[in-house]
Design an enzyme around this catalytic site. Structure first.
Site, PDB file in Angstrom:
ATOM      1  N   TRP A 325       0.745  -1.121   0.079  1.00  0.00           N
ATOM      2  CA  TRP A 325       0.091   0.027  -0.023  1.00  0.00           C
ATOM      3  C   TRP A 325       0.850   1.292  -0.026  1.00  0.00           C
ATOM      4  O   TRP A 325       0.573   2.257  -0.677  1.00  0.00           O
ATOM      5  CB  TRP A 325      -0.858   0.077   1.476  1.00  0.00           C
ATOM      6  CG  TRP A 325      -1.788   1.436   1.572  1.00  0.00           C
ATOM      7  CD1 TRP A 325      -3.075   1.511   0.957  1.00  0.00           C
ATOM      8  CD2 TRP A 325      -1.275   2.407   1.913  1.00  0.00           C
ATOM      9  NE1 TRP A 325      -3.610   2.585   1.309  1.00  0.00           N
ATOM     10  CE2 TRP A 325      -2.399   3.325   1.986  1.00  0.00           C
ATOM     11  CE3 TRP A 325      -0.391   2.971   2.747  1.00  0.00           C
ATOM     12  CZ2 TRP A 325      -2.409   4.531   2.542  1.00  0.00           C
ATOM     13  CZ3 TRP A 325      -0.197   4.257   3.365  1.00  0.00           C
ATOM     14  CH2 TRP A 325      -1.304   4.952   3.168  1.00  0.00           C
ATOM     15  N   HIS A 326       2.032   1.066   0.714  1.00  0.00           N
ATOM     16  CA  HIS A 326       2.730   2.442   0.723  1.00  0.00           C
ATOM     17  C   HIS A 326       3.681   2.817  -0.544  1.00  0.00           C
ATOM     18  O   HIS A 326       3.768   3.804  -0.741  1.00  0.00           O
ATOM     19  CB  HIS A 326       3.943   2.183   1.778  1.00  0.00           C
ATOM     20  CG  HIS A 326       3.523   2.289   3.213  1.00  0.00           C
ATOM     21  ND1 HIS A 326       2.928   1.215   3.908  1.00  0.00           N
ATOM     22  CD2 HIS A 326       3.412   3.430   3.985  1.00  0.00           C
ATOM     23  CE1 HIS A 326       2.542   1.748   5.307  1.00  0.00           C
ATOM     24  NE2 HIS A 326       2.840   3.059   5.219  1.00  0.00           N
ATOM     25  N   GLY A 327       3.835   1.788  -1.405  1.00  0.00           N
ATOM     26  CA  GLY A 327       4.283   2.165  -2.757  1.00  0.00           C
ATOM     27  C   GLY A 327       4.431   1.211  -3.454  1.00  0.00           C
ATOM     28  O   GLY A 327       4.697  -0.338  -2.936  1.00  0.00           O
ATOM     29  N   PHE A 482       2.456   8.537  -1.069  1.00  0.00           N
ATOM     30  CA  PHE A 482       1.767   7.312  -0.949  1.00  0.00           C
ATOM     31  C   PHE A 482       0.341   7.516  -1.233  1.00  0.00           C
ATOM     32  O   PHE A 482      -0.636   6.632  -1.212  1.00  0.00           O
ATOM     33  CB  PHE A 482       1.813   6.407   0.431  1.00  0.00           C
ATOM     34  CG  PHE A 482       3.187   6.545   0.783  1.00  0.00           C
ATOM     35  CD1 PHE A 482       4.103   6.044  -0.182  1.00  0.00           C
ATOM     36  CD2 PHE A 482       3.787   6.705   2.160  1.00  0.00           C
ATOM     37  CE1 PHE A 482       5.392   5.985   0.557  1.00  0.00           C
ATOM     38  CE2 PHE A 482       4.970   6.801   2.630  1.00  0.00           C
ATOM     39  CZ  PHE A 482       5.911   6.164   1.744  1.00  0.00           C
TER      40      PHE A 482
END
Lengths: 482, 315
Positions: A325-327, A482
């Site tokens: 989800w962060h990247g 993000f």
């Protein structure tokens, strides 16, 4: 528009004034105004991406209404599917398209098939991971009949786009936030003063702690090949404070700004670096995202009430997805995997819910055992942060190999070492303030009960003076990417 | 609500009250600083109307450390001031000219040190601190510095804001405030001779960058030509000087000849004097330089004498 910019310092009072003095007659008008203000706020980055927010809003609004009128299970699944496809589709295209293309090319070339790369120059819209998750949770909750759908479009649009938390959360739940846009908001003096105070504390964390750390972190991580293990360890530690100051600072400003409009937003941080184990850390760090994954991924998968293999699978699922989800980069997945590895022993030995209370609750100082637990947890977190901050996995591994070499036992050496010493002193003072306020929502909350008015004002002016004197170079918030 | 607004106002009021005096105080003490290669001393002379002269020397550090006004004054019997601005190309050299003629009598002669870099433009504002005490509401500074990455729009209009986080500057001011300041200038009439020996800058640059091409900024070129016309219209005699440049360093810039041709063509077009010392004997003597672009103190003295001698023919 950054929270730590003059633009926002002008924008916020104007919106506040119009909201309470000009458009205070009906909730509908106030909500329309919130939407306009929020879209204006967002358009400072790129007005073209407003269409995505609107698409996400419109889809979930319609899906909510459609679900309310439909009892047929298959059709309900289709409606929910539409919401998931639209939101995850937007997210997938803008955030992960190039990642998947690049990795497919690598896989095919591994098997001897050469494919011409067709990566697109896709710009990542700010806040996309936050508002898509927020709107999706609404549709899932309506589908699960946990909440009633919202029939007021502008109340719903306000819920999706409310500017304090639009670009970097906290990722709110419809159950908490949506009703606040439906009922009349009354101005509350205490709440507003508290909001202002939390904004001030958030600015301190961002401008003094995060922005100053950023200067050294960038210097150290960008020159990692020439620096000693001790310097790199210091860089990783400073990054831990940078990301905490940056993101929790942002959350404080968001929560404080929302309170000025009579809206309560959920807490996002609860002094995570005072955690005694990793499970506690994850209950205290980015609470809105962790609880989102817990509610919409971990529990539907069976959570911890299943056999050992499923427990392991579920734990890895939540941490790997959280990392992803962060990247769109393997380093975030590695970061997630490391945290899963940290967490698993606690889960499997049923010790993951051991530390639920505030550390050293009735004491000023922690017990030696608690202190050691905190330090170990902090070191484990710092180790994982190396993957988060490094350019890629190879870079992270090269840093780690240097940290675990003899050069770790040398004195850190880099340009601006004296300035860094100043920063470390400030960080120590910051930790002390956070420690003293660890039972509050934020470190300097409810100051009116602890200090007299002149002393309180003096304390606020001291914070402002510190921001003025020690403020770092203005940086974008880390979580905007993000 | 009323209580909230009143209390907010009461809280903010002291901050508003101290803003202007504090801004003034910091600016006052910063002006006394000899840091930033002594740039503040030159700006002070300009804004305090102490920079009026007959012959003004313009350029970058290649003017600042090369041409000794004292030698020119002794030889030519005119007052001379060196306005060379370290690290900046013509865009900001022009700002200095603008402020000079605005606050002081205009010079009779301008010696403009031109070189490979004069017509390019930096992205970042070099030594931005030198503008701090003078930039508040200063239209010329706003116009000529805002296109660089350095200050934000509000820095030019909101008192004190530009000093936020400038720890080095604030510490300097605090030190002056507490301990007093030295009255001895770093520069003398804008000039300082560098007592340095040859360093390895050129070898390092060769190794790191190799040959490179200088990108001429069209707007700077346009400004440059406008400046020539302005001088002609104001009856200011403009002289181009290409200061000595160590011969081995001259192969470093690929389009060097093209750039020099621009100056030559402009000199012909506007009937200006162009003195080129790039192939002079000085340029072949490494002992007179501390790097490929800069003469040391001894080199600057020899060159200044030579220049003064040559200028006698034209002034």
């Amino acid at each position: 528009m950054l929270f730590n910019s003059i633009d926002f310092a002008i924008f916020l009072p104007i919106v506040f004034f119009i909201y309470w003095f000009v458009l205070n007659k009906t909730i509908k008008i106030q909500n329309i105004f919130i939407v306009i203000a929020s879209y204006t706020f967002y358009s400072f980055w790129n007005w073209k991406f407003l269409a995505l927010i609107f698409l996400s809003t419109f889809t979930d609004y319609c899906v909510g209404l459609a679900l309310d009128n439909e009892e047929n299970k298959t059709k309900r699944k289709i409606f929910l599917g539409i919401s998931l496809i639209v939101n995850l589709g937007i997210l997938g295209f803008f955030k992960y398209y190039n990642f998947f293309i690049d990795n497919f090319i690598k896989i095919f070339s591994f098997f001897g098939q050469e494919i011409k790369p067709s990566s697109l120059n896709v710009i990542l819209p700010v806040g996309i991971s936050f508002y898509t998750f927020q709107t999706m949770s609404y549709s899932i909750d309506v589908y699960n009949k946990k909440i009633k759908p919202c029939r007021d479009f502008f109340a719903f649009a306000s819920f999706v786009s409310f500017f304090p938390q639009l670009v970097a959360g906290p990722i709110e739940r419809a159950k908490n936030l949506l009703p606040q846009f439906i009922k009349k908001r009354e101005f509350n003096y205490e709440k507003s003063v508290d909001g202002m105070r939390q904004i001030l504390w958030g600015l301190f964390k961002k401008i003094v702690i995060a922005d100053n750390c950023s200067e050294f972190v960038d210097l150290i991580f960008n020159n990692s090949s020439n620096l000693s293990g001790s310097t790199l360890a210091l860089g990783a530690m400073l990054f831990a404070f940078q990301i905490y100051g940056d993101f929790s600072g942002y959350s404080d400003i968001a929560i404080g700004a929302a309170r000025l409009f009579g809206i309560n937003i959920m807490r996002n941080f609860n002094y995570p670096y005072f955690s005694r184990d990793i499970a506690e850390f994850w209950r205290r760090w980015h609470i809105s995202l962790t609880s989102w994954f817990k509610d919409y991924l971990y529990i539907p998968l069976g959570g911890s009430r299943c056999n050992i293999w499923l427990k392991i699978r579920n734990t890895f699922a939540i941490f790997l997805v959280s990392g992803f989800w962060h990247g769109a980069n393997w380093k975030f997945i590695a970061w997630g995997a490391i945290n899963a590895i940290y967490f698993l022993p606690l889960l499997l030995t049923n010790k993951n819910r051991k530390n639920l209370d505030t550390i050293a609750k009735t004491r000023i100082l922690p017990a030696p055992k608690e202190l050691i637990q905190m330090l170990v947890t902090f070191c484990l977190t710092v180790f994982a942060w190396i993957f988060f901050r490094a350019n890629n996995i190879d870079h992270a591994l090269s840093i780690i190999s240097k940290i675990f070499s003899l050069s770790f036992f040398t004195i850190p050496n880099f340009d601006g070492r004296e300035k860094a010493l100043e920063l470390i002193i400030i960080i120590c003072i910051f930790i002390a303030i956070e420690w003293l306020g660890r039972e509050e929502q934020y470190a300097i909350a409810r100051l009116e009960n602890k200090l007299t008015k002149p002393l309180r004002y003096l304390f606020y002016y001291a914070i402002i003076a510190t921001i003025f004197f020690f403020g770092g170079i203005e940086q974008q918030f880390i979580y905007f990417q993000f | 609500m009323k209580k909230f607004l009143i209390n907010t106002f009461i809280f903010i009021l002291p901050i508003l009250i101290v803003t202007f005096p504090l801004d003034y105080l910091i600016s006052y003490y910063l002006k006394k600083s000899h840091s930033f290669s002594g740039e503040l001393e030159v700006w002070n002379d300009i804004y305090e109307k102490k920079a009026g002269c007959d012959i003004a020397i313009y350029g970058s550090s290649r003017a600042w450390v090369h041409i000794n006004p004292k030698i020119l004054e002794d030889s030519l019997k005119y007052s001379v001031y060196n306005f060379g601005i370290d690290g900046h190309y013509f865009w900001l050299q022009y700002l200095r000219h603008l402020e000079l003629v605005k606050y002081n009598r205009k010079p009779k002669v301008i010696i403009l040190s031109v070189d490979n870099f004069s017509l390019q433009k930096r992205i970042e504002l070099y030594q931005p601190e030198q503008f701090l005490p003078y930039m508040l509401y200063n239209k010329d500074i706003i116009k000529y510095t805002s296109s660089f990455k350095g200050y934000k729009k509000y820095d030019y209009y909101v008192p004190l804001l530009r000093y936020a986080g400038k720890r080095k500057v604030l510490k300097t001011c605090l030190r002056f405030f507490l301990k007093g300041y030295s009255k001895k200038n770093f520069r003398e009439k804008g000039f300082v001779g560098m007592e340095r020996t040859w360093n390895s800058d050129l070898d390092k640059a060769k190794e790191k960058i190799g040959e490179y091409k200088i990108k001429i900024d069209p707007k700077t070129l346009e400004l440059f030509e406008n400046f020539i016309r302005e001088c002609i219209e104001s009856n200011i005699k403009l002289i181009f000087v290409y200061c000595p440049e160590y011969i081995e360093g001259q192969h470093f810039v690929k389009n060097r000849k093209q750039i020099i041709n621009i100056y030559k063509k402009l000199a012909i077009k506007y009937k200006l004097i162009y003195l080129d010392y790039s192939e002079d004997e000085i340029s072949k003597n490494r002992d007179l330089f501390y790097n490929a672009n800069h003469l040391n103190k001894n080199g600057a003295e020899i060159f200044s004498k030579k220049l003064a001698h040559d200028l006698k023919l034209y002034i």
